[in-house]
Write an enzyme that holds these catalytic residues in place. Structure first.
Site, PDB file in Angstrom:
ATOM      1  N   ASP A  64      29.873  -9.103  16.845  1.00  0.00           N
ATOM      2  CA  ASP A  64      29.061  -8.365  15.870  1.00  0.00           C
ATOM      3  C   ASP A  64      28.788  -7.006  16.517  1.00  0.00           C
ATOM      4  OD1 ASP A  64      27.364  -7.701  13.694  1.00  0.00           O
ATOM      5  OD2 ASP A  64      25.631  -8.285  14.893  1.00  0.00           O
TER       6      ASP A  64
ATOM      7  N   GLU B  96      33.452  -8.374  13.029  1.00  0.00           N
ATOM      8  CA  GLU B  96      32.912  -7.992  11.729  1.00  0.00           C
ATOM      9  C   GLU B  96      33.316  -6.558  11.412  1.00  0.00           C
ATOM     10  OE1 GLU B  96      29.072  -9.530  10.258  1.00  0.00           O
ATOM     11  OE2 GLU B  96      28.533  -7.414  10.163  1.00  0.00           O
TER      12      GLU B  96
ATOM     13  N   ASP C 123      21.640 -10.808  16.365  1.00  0.00           N
ATOM     14  CA  ASP C 123      22.973 -10.286  16.684  1.00  0.00           C
ATOM     15  C   ASP C 123      23.871 -11.368  17.273  1.00  0.00           C
ATOM     16  OD1 ASP C 123      22.662  -7.277  16.135  1.00  0.00           O
ATOM     17  OD2 ASP C 123      20.922  -7.735  17.377  1.00  0.00           O
TER      18      ASP C 123
END
Length: 169
Positions: A9, A68, A140
């Site tokens: 991420d 992502e 996160d």
């Protein structure tokens, strides 16, 4: 066949990292952390992301990387920094010869929660449930694990579809 997947991420201030293992049926948490970058100059933060992700790949030996995709809302400058952080992580994966797979936030939420408009608390909850984790899970870190779970589910489904197509032919 057991596969190890690292999920990223990306963030220019905090980058979440999660490593899972899957055999196609079961999924297991292996490692997760956040790289906290603070207020250093951006080039220095990008170098840290690259170095830390490279070291985590060396330490945990994943077979694949999932990242992502950049989401652009209103702040173009923020999106550019996020894209650069994402690029630093991807470069680490490519340098370590990992196949890199990219997923939108909507795809990640759909694969982990079941709806593409899920909020962060729903993602955190489902990641904890799917990986049988206890205690508090940083947002996160949960997002990084969700990216890895998304790839595990998506690639497993794609492999099953490919097998079915081969049987039909």
């Amino acid at each position: 066949m057991t596969r190890r997947i690292i999920g990223i991420d990306p963030g220019s201030r905090i980058t979440g990292i999660g490593v899972i293992e899957t055999d196609g049926q079961k999924v297991k948490h292996i490692f997760s952390t956040c790289i906290r970058l603070g207020d250093r100059p951006l080039p220095e933060r990008l170098g840290i992301i690259f170095a830390e992700v490279t070291q985590i790949i060396r330490d945990w030996q994943p077979d694949e990387m999932s990242v992502e995709d950049v989401f652009v809302a209103t702040n173009a400058g923020g999106a550019l920094k996020l894209g650069q952080a994402r690029g630093a992580a991807i470069c680490a994966g490519v340098t370590m010869q990992l196949p890199v797979h990219e997923y939108s936030a909507k795809q990640v939420k759909q694969a982990t929660v079941g709806k593409g408009a899920a909020d962060k608390t729903q993602v955190q909850h489902m990641v904890k449930v799917l990986l049988n984790l206890q205690g508090q899970l940083q947002a996160d870190t949960a997002d990084a694990l969700a990216v890895a779970l998304c790839h595990a589910h998506t690639s497993h489904l794609n492999n099953r579809i490919a097998q079915a197509v081969r049987l039909i032919r």
